[in-house]
Write a protein that holds these residues in place. Structure first.
Motif, PDB file in Angstrom:
ATOM      1  N   MET B 102       0.833  -1.200   0.000  1.00  0.00           N
ATOM      2  CA  MET B 102       0.000   0.000   0.000  1.00  0.00           C
ATOM      3  C   MET B 102       0.874   1.259   0.000  1.00  0.00           C
ATOM      4  SD  MET B 102      -3.109   0.999   2.599  1.00  0.00           S
ATOM      5  CE  MET B 102      -2.153   1.663   3.976  1.00  0.00           C
ATOM      6  N   LEU B 103       1.973   1.224   0.769  1.00  0.00           N
ATOM      7  CA  LEU B 103       2.871   2.384   0.791  1.00  0.00           C
ATOM      8  C   LEU B 103       3.585   2.543  -0.553  1.00  0.00           C
ATOM      9  CD1 LEU B 103       4.580   2.487   4.311  1.00  0.00           C
ATOM     10  CD2 LEU B 103       2.481   3.566   3.521  1.00  0.00           C
ATOM     11  N   ALA B 104       3.744   1.427  -1.259  1.00  0.00           N
ATOM     12  CA  ALA B 104       4.415   1.499  -2.554  1.00  0.00           C
ATOM     13  C   ALA B 104       3.478   2.024  -3.637  1.00  0.00           C
ATOM     14  CB  ALA B 104       4.960   0.128  -2.941  1.00  0.00           C
ATOM     15  N   ASN B 105       2.194   1.574  -3.613  1.00  0.00           N
ATOM     16  CA  ASN B 105       1.318   1.962  -4.725  1.00  0.00           C
ATOM     17  C   ASN B 105       0.278   3.021  -4.373  1.00  0.00           C
ATOM     18  OD1 ASN B 105      -0.883   0.653  -3.504  1.00  0.00           O
ATOM     19  ND2 ASN B 105      -0.312  -1.314  -4.420  1.00  0.00           N
ATOM     20  N   GLY B 106       0.114   3.309  -3.094  1.00  0.00           N
ATOM     21  CA  GLY B 106      -0.774   4.403  -2.705  1.00  0.00           C
ATOM     22  C   GLY B 106      -2.262   4.082  -2.755  1.00  0.00           C
ATOM     23  N   THR B 107      -2.608   2.818  -3.015  1.00  0.00           N
ATOM     24  CA  THR B 107      -4.021   2.447  -3.067  1.00  0.00           C
ATOM     25  C   THR B 107      -4.468   1.914  -1.703  1.00  0.00           C
ATOM     26  OG1 THR B 107      -3.648   1.778  -5.343  1.00  0.00           O
ATOM     27  CG2 THR B 107      -5.725   1.083  -4.350  1.00  0.00           C
ATOM     28  N   ALA B 108      -5.493   2.530  -1.143  1.00  0.00           N
ATOM     29  CA  ALA B 108      -5.980   2.120   0.169  1.00  0.00           C
ATOM     30  C   ALA B 108      -6.394   0.657   0.140  1.00  0.00           C
ATOM     31  CB  ALA B 108      -7.150   3.002   0.583  1.00  0.00           C
TER      32      ALA B 108
END
Lengths: 405, 148
Positions: B102-108
């Motif tokens: 999630m921290l890598a792709n920013g999708t919740a």
């Protein structure tokens, strides 16, 4: 008088950037970048090695740079300026080479509460290694060295007093001559970490009386990876080499070796010629502004910043209250906002500040903070930069407390 | 794509759900009867977090944290302590992988519960360490539990 932003390619290319982290590293003027390029395009060879003309040109560039930097720092004997990677390596050189030779069990080593880790840990570890006493001089409430305590701490068995010219975390300017007097009165040496001094104050090594003065090129508009230490000739000549290898030897026999003269004795291996040449260009640039003007500009900006910051609710400022007592460093915390949260919010407004312990954890413990925010100024900063900082801090404060119950 | 580090990104980073956990952290404290305790420091800022866990029959029965740090670190720790209850170390390791993703792709990632609010950290790489600090302490505490 500030230096034109146009002289600094990075700042010229990013007109909205508010760079307030020069105590970490300074931006570089075009003349420094050009000097490095020019060296590689016209004079690059390994100095001291070849009999051919090009090697001679590199040798001249390297030692010419040494003479210019020594003159800038007020040292008449240029060969007592030893190039290092920076202040960190310089203090390690002193603690390792001089320290192990001169500090023994039962001796005392004195540092201060405001030291950067680079001028704290080498002495702490030296003391542990040899069984010496390691003593820390505490600070007054407004972030100055407690000189009365220092006089008591520097006892007859003290071999070295290691202290910073200027605190990187608080900006406090220390009374170098007085500290030297205290050290010399009992026969101890006084070593000064000038990483935050040399970029901002006129340094006259020969008049200061310190036994060694270390500095970092990249904080004074020069490139990274170059700096040095100027020391008394007798001290350097009687100190064992720090590292061994090429250039620093005179003869290498099967069973032992002899050492080259100064400065080579302390410069093992191929030197950082581009760094020296770049730093020489930086000190020429600073000379062009004049260090008295650099100082006057920073005092003016610091005074303005301290006054403006004090108008923000919840502002807690650290260090001496008077701008004249500090270099262009302002350390603070804003209400209950963690410094890292604050610096992230400032960054979005293009304001670059340092958040953290500033490599001064012993100091952070003393002021009861895990971290602070630090804004630091240099020749290219203006009152508009201070205004941008203050405006951004007000926005951050509003954002963080918008929903607070 | 991670939210860019601009004003909108800042709003995502410092959204109310996160600040609320920062102001009123859940499960803060130390466990008297812990099977594992582990501390982690962030040498950059001096922040530190200690997580203690009680693992009973292969499941986390309780987890608490103590420490000082920024809003992202504290909020992440507070939300994490809620997430791990009644889960096995294996399930938690799986959550850690999803959190990293999630921290890598920013999708919740809604499977992470309240922690999905931290997707906004993705756009601020300098702050990933803050978000992960409590996870690292938890992993150490679980490792100690496994060895106990």
């Amino acid at each position: 008088m500030s230096a034109p932003r146009a002289d600094f390619p990075l700042l010229a290319a990013q007109p909205s950037l508010v760079y307030l982290d020069s105590a970490a590293t300074a931006q570089k003027p075009r003349v420094v970048i050009d000097a490095i390029r020019d060296y590689y395009e016209t004079a690059n060879a390994n100095p001291h090695r070849g009999a051919y003309k090009l090697s001679g040109a590199a040798t001249d560039a390297y030692h010419g740079a040494r003479r210019e930097i020594a003159r800038f720092l007020g040292a008449a004997d240029a060969d007592t300026l030893i190039f290092t990677r920076g202040t960190t390596e310089a203090m390690n050189l002193l603690a390792t080479a001089w320290g192990h030779q001169h500090v023994h069990r039962g001796d005392r080593v004195v540092v201060t509460r405001m030291e950067h880790h680079a001028n704290f840990v080498p002495w702490q570890q030296l003391a542990r290694d040899v069984g010496a006493e390691f003593r820390i001089c505490e600070l007054t409430d407004d972030g100055r060295i407690d000189m009365d305590q220092l006089r008591l701490l520097v006892t007859a068995n003290t071999k070295v007093v290691a202290f910073g010219h200027v605190s990187n975390a608080l900006g406090t300017i220390n009374d170098v001559r007085e500290i030297v007097k205290i050290a010399h009165a009992i026969g101890a040496v006084a070593f000064c970490d000038g990483a935050q001094g040399a970029p901002h104050l006129r340094v006259e090594f020969d008049a200061l009386g310190v036994d060694a003065y270390a500095f970092s090129g990249h904080k004074m508009l020069g490139p990274m990876g170059i700096g040095g230490v100027i020391a008394r000739r007798a001290l350097l000549e009687s100190t064992h080499p720090y590292q061994f290898g090429g250039d620093m030897i005179e003869f290498v026999f099967d069973g032992d070796s002899t050492w080259n003269t100064l400065p080579h004795k302390f410069e093992a291996g191929t030197p950082n010629v581009e760094g020296a040449v770049g730093l020489a260009a930086a000190v020429r640039y600073l000379d062009g502004i004049d260090m008295d003007n650099v100082r006057a500009h920073e005092v003016e900006l610091t005074r303005y910043a301290l006054a403006q910051l004090a108008t923000i609710d919840g502002m807690q400022l650290f260090g001496p209250a008077a701008a004249e007592a500090r270099s262009g460093v302002v350390s603070f915390n804003l209400s209950d906002i963690h410094p890292h949260d604050l610096s992230t919010m400032l960054d979005v407004d293009g304001v670059c500040v340092r958040a953290g312990h500033h490599c001064a954890q012993p100091l952070m413990r003393a002021i009861h903070q895990t971290a602070t925010v630090r804004a630091s100024f240099y020749v290219y900063n203006t009152a508009a930069d201070v205004d941008a900082l203050v405006a951004s801090l007000r926005r951050a404060h509003a954002r963080f407390h918008a929903h607070a119950g | 794509m991670p939210t860019p580090a601009d004003s909108a990104g800042l709003a995502a980073l410092y959204q109310e759900r996160i600040l609320e956990h920062y102001r009123r952290p859940r499960h803060k404290g130390a466990l008297e009867r812990a099977t594992g305790v582990h501390s982690v420091k962030n040498p950059l800022c001096g922040d530190a977090v200690t997580v203690s866990v009680l693992v009973v029959n292969g499941v986390v029965a309780d987890a608490r944290f103590t420490g000082t740090g920024c809003s992202i670190m504290q909020a992440s720790a507070s939300m994490l302590m809620e997430l791990v209850r009644e889960r096995t170390p294996h399930e938690i390791a799986d959550c850690a992988l999803r959190f990293d993703a999630m921290l890598a792709n920013g999708t919740a990632d809604e499977t992470l519960g309240a922690l999905s609010a931290l997707a906004g950290v993705a756009g601020f790489p300098a702050r990933h360490k803050c978000a992960k600090l409590a996870w690292r302490a938890l992993a150490g505490a679980l490792e100690q539990s496994a060895g106990a």
